[in-house]
Design a protein around this motif. Structure first.
Motif, PDB file in Angstrom:
ATOM      1  N   LYS A 139       0.840  -1.214   0.000  1.00  0.00           N
ATOM      2  CA  LYS A 139       0.000   0.000   0.000  1.00  0.00           C
ATOM      3  C   LYS A 139       0.872   1.261   0.000  1.00  0.00           C
ATOM      4  CE  LYS A 139      -4.142  -1.956   2.175  1.00  0.00           C
ATOM      5  NZ  LYS A 139      -4.548  -2.512   3.480  1.00  0.00           N
ATOM      6  N   ARG A 140       2.092   1.136   0.586  1.00  0.00           N
ATOM      7  CA  ARG A 140       2.959   2.314   0.744  1.00  0.00           C
ATOM      8  C   ARG A 140       3.848   2.542  -0.472  1.00  0.00           C
ATOM      9  NH1 ARG A 140       3.641   0.678   6.339  1.00  0.00           N
ATOM     10  NH2 ARG A 140       5.305  -0.758   5.758  1.00  0.00           N
ATOM     11  N   SER A 141       4.090   1.473  -1.238  1.00  0.00           N
ATOM     12  CA  SER A 141       5.126   1.575  -2.291  1.00  0.00           C
ATOM     13  C   SER A 141       4.542   1.352  -3.683  1.00  0.00           C
ATOM     14  CB  SER A 141       6.205   0.495  -2.045  1.00  0.00           C
ATOM     15  OG  SER A 141       6.482   0.389  -0.684  1.00  0.00           O
ATOM     16  N   LYS A 142       5.386   1.561  -4.682  1.00  0.00           N
ATOM     17  CA  LYS A 142       4.959   1.319  -6.068  1.00  0.00           C
ATOM     18  C   LYS A 142       5.341  -0.098  -6.509  1.00  0.00           C
ATOM     19  CE  LYS A 142       5.299   6.103  -7.832  1.00  0.00           C
ATOM     20  NZ  LYS A 142       6.356   6.555  -6.844  1.00  0.00           N
ATOM     21  N   GLY A 143       6.021  -0.806  -5.624  1.00  0.00           N
ATOM     22  CA  GLY A 143       6.377  -2.186  -5.969  1.00  0.00           C
ATOM     23  C   GLY A 143       5.145  -3.058  -6.043  1.00  0.00           C
ATOM     24  N   TYR A 144       5.230  -4.141  -6.797  1.00  0.00           N
ATOM     25  CA  TYR A 144       4.086  -5.069  -6.814  1.00  0.00           C
ATOM     26  C   TYR A 144       4.549  -6.501  -7.034  1.00  0.00           C
ATOM     27  CZ  TYR A 144       4.377  -4.533 -11.959  1.00  0.00           C
ATOM     28  OH  TYR A 144       4.812  -4.477 -13.266  1.00  0.00           O
ATOM     29  N   ILE A 145       3.656  -7.440  -6.694  1.00  0.00           N
ATOM     30  CA  ILE A 145       3.992  -8.866  -6.730  1.00  0.00           C
ATOM     31  C   ILE A 145       3.330  -9.533  -7.931  1.00  0.00           C
ATOM     32  CG2 ILE A 145       3.575 -11.087  -5.582  1.00  0.00           C
ATOM     33  CD1 ILE A 145       3.923  -9.675  -2.907  1.00  0.00           C
ATOM     34  N   ILE A 146       4.093 -10.343  -8.645  1.00  0.00           N
ATOM     35  CA  ILE A 146       3.512 -11.287  -9.598  1.00  0.00           C
ATOM     36  C   ILE A 146       3.834 -12.678  -9.053  1.00  0.00           C
ATOM     37  CG2 ILE A 146       3.455 -12.138 -11.957  1.00  0.00           C
ATOM     38  CD1 ILE A 146       4.237  -9.376 -12.861  1.00  0.00           C
ATOM     39  N   PRO A 147       2.803 -13.455  -8.707  1.00  0.00           N
ATOM     40  CA  PRO A 147       3.055 -14.753  -8.066  1.00  0.00           C
ATOM     41  C   PRO A 147       3.761 -15.720  -9.009  1.00  0.00           C
ATOM     42  CG  PRO A 147       0.723 -14.138  -7.919  1.00  0.00           C
ATOM     43  CD  PRO A 147       1.371 -13.174  -8.859  1.00  0.00           C
ATOM     44  N   VAL A 148       4.686 -16.499  -8.463  1.00  0.00           N
ATOM     45  CA  VAL A 148       5.331 -17.565  -9.243  1.00  0.00           C
ATOM     46  C   VAL A 148       4.812 -18.934  -8.815  1.00  0.00           C
ATOM     47  CG1 VAL A 148       7.574 -18.713  -9.653  1.00  0.00           C
ATOM     48  CG2 VAL A 148       7.397 -16.211  -9.775  1.00  0.00           C
ATOM     49  N   ASP A 149       4.403 -19.065  -7.560  1.00  0.00           N
ATOM     50  CA  ASP A 149       3.810 -20.325  -7.092  1.00  0.00           C
ATOM     51  C   ASP A 149       2.733 -20.702  -8.117  1.00  0.00           C
ATOM     52  OD1 ASP A 149       2.735 -21.350  -3.732  1.00  0.00           O
ATOM     53  OD2 ASP A 149       3.173 -22.489  -5.557  1.00  0.00           O
ATOM     54  N   SER A 150       2.754 -21.926  -8.614  1.00  0.00           N
ATOM     55  CA  SER A 150       1.961 -22.239  -9.813  1.00  0.00           C
ATOM     56  C   SER A 150       0.473 -21.977  -9.628  1.00  0.00           C
ATOM     57  CB  SER A 150       2.178 -23.689 -10.241  1.00  0.00           C
ATOM     58  OG  SER A 150       1.609 -24.570  -9.291  1.00  0.00           O
TER      59      SER A 150
END
Ligand SMILES: NC(=O)C1=CN([C@@H]2O[C@H](COP(=O)(O)OP(=O)(O)OC[C@H]3O[C@@H](n4cnc5c(N)ncnc54)[C@H](OP(=O)(O)O)[C@@H]3O)[C@@H](O)[C@H]2O)C=CC1
Ligand SMILES: CC(=O)[C@@H](O)[C@H](O)COP(=O)(O)O
Ligand SMILES: [Mn+2]
Length: 386
Positions: A139-150
């Motif tokens: 919520k604080r940053s511009k980073g984001y996650i793309i999941p790799v766990d299948s």
């Protein structure tokens, strides 16, 4: 000429890390490696450094780091907790693949998000132990996650079919292979050996996750991971045992449509998608020929046979620092099983006792999480000493 995406791989010597390097090798016109990390396998890491020539390297084990520095004096080789965190925050990185095993992945995940990176996240233990911290950092940053766990990559892809997931998700259907002991009588599970438990029917993975798949703790972790990654309630996540591991998970929407993502069981698909998102690229994974798949079966898991699944659901519902106890006790118990100190069925019993002995902290900080982790490991190892 497209500017290459610059990638850091945390855990490059592991199963996911090595497959990620295969993808980068296939698309060397699109990707370049700027950082690699290992815990102690400097022989393989040295080969990777020679092939991909990263700017930065981290080796967690300080003695092995010194050894590698002697072998490669011109390389910038960092070590310890700060070494891996340096890599997660590199200005030169666009994507950070977090593919170390265990809670070691939590701090670098937070660091990478804080530094506005694209985080290709394989290390589910980061979400299990620190999901609430990851949620706040996102919520604080511009980073984001793309999941790799299948499964979570599959769910992420299915959600592209939704205009407003927060309003439109009815259920997440998390598929599970059921592991090598699916359908076995509970009394036979006491005798299984590490060799038997390391033979996953469909996937070739690192040791810890393979044992977790055999106990179904892996699926328990994935329930917790899904809760945080997709902002759904625990009761919106159902597990379906699907022994063929062709449907990698599904999402049921409020209109009762179910969208699924399918493919052969090969992690290069999820890794490649995380690197190329929102585009898709070739990954070397074979084509799925449905005409030769005689059946795709789905059934609810036997919660009595797989106590770890129940423990994980309890930990999620308890919240706070309890999922950290779940992970730490599991990590320690799996190591004890693999070195022959305890039986396969002791894993769940030990985790249950560690959870019963814990008074959960409601909203633990990173330092508190690390402290609960260490205390839990000590508790488990003392239990095993008898
Ligand atoms: N393998 C798979 O197919 C899948 C894996 N995942 C998840 O991805 C993560 C990695 O799994 P996998 O690749 O199988 O694991 P592996 O055990 O094969 O590799 C683990 C990697 O992390 C490094 N490492 C181990 N311990 C530490 C530590 N304490 N600090 C820093 N680095 C460490 C290892 O270094 P070294 O080699 O030097 O020991 C290695 O590079 C796990 O969280 C797993 O649950 C999720 C879905 C599928
Ligand atoms: C490949 C992957 O994502 C693993 O998490 C795998 O799903 C484990 O298999 P189980 O479904 O048996 O837990
Ligand atoms: Mn998985």
């Amino acid at each position: 000429m497209l500017k290459k995406k610059r990638i850091v791989i945390l855990g490059s010597t592991g199963s996911i890390g090595r497959q990620a390097l295969e993808i980068i090798r296939m698309h060397s016109d699109r990707y370049e490696v700027v950082g690699l990390s290992a815990y102690s396998n400097i022989d393989l890491l040295e080969l990777q450094i020679k092939e991909f020539d990263p700017l930065y390297i981290a080796v967690s084990d300080t003695q092995k780091a010194s050894l590698l520095r002697q072998r490669m004096p011109d390389k910038d080789i960092r070590t310890g907790r700060e070494g891996i965190n340096n890599l997660a925050s590199l200005d030169d990185a666009d994507i950070v693949l977090v593919s170390v095993v265990g809670i070691a992945g939590l701090e670098p995940t937070l660091t990478a998000i804080k530094n506005n990176k694209i985080v290709a996240l394989a290390t589910k233990e980061a979400m299990v132990t620190g999901g609430h911290l990851v949620e706040s950092e996102l919520k604080r940053s511009k980073g984001y996650i793309i999941p790799v766990d299948s499964e979570h990559s599959a769910i992420f892809q299915c959600l592209k079919a939704s205009y407003n997931p927060d309003r439109e998700i009815k259920r997440i259907l998390l598929t599970a292979s059921g592991g090598p002991f699916k359908g076995w009588p509970v009394e036979d599970l006491k005798q299984v050996t590490p060799q038997q438990a390391l033979k996953h029917p469909n996937w070739n993975m690192g040791k810890r996750i393979t044992i977790d798949s055999a106990t179904m703790m892996n699926k328990g972790f994935e329930i917790i991971e899904a809760r945080w990654l997709f902002n759904v309630r625990p009761d919106q996540i159902d597990v379906l045992v699907h022994p063929q591991s062709i449907v990698h998970s599904m999402v049921e929407f409020v209109d009762s449509s179910i969208i699924a993502q399918m493919g052969l069981p090969d992690m290069r698909m999820a890794i490649g998608y995380a690197f190329s998102y929102p585009e898709r690229l070739t990954t070397g994974v074979g084509d799925l020929d449905l005409s030769v798949i005689s059946k795709l079966t789905f059934e609810y898991p036997d919660m009595d046979a797989f106590k770890c699944l129940k423990l994980a659901k309890n930990a999620l519902n308890t919240g706070g620092s309890m999922p950290t106890v779940l992970n730490a006790a599991d990590e320690a118990a799996v190591a004890l099983f693999l070195n022959g100190s305890i039986a396969f069925t002791d894993i769940a019993d030990i985790i249950e006792r560690a959870m019963q002995a814990h008074v959960p902290l409601p909203n633990p900080s990173l330092e508190e999480i690390h402290s609960v982790d260490a205390q839990t490991r000590m508790f488990v190892n003392n239990l095993a000493k008898g």
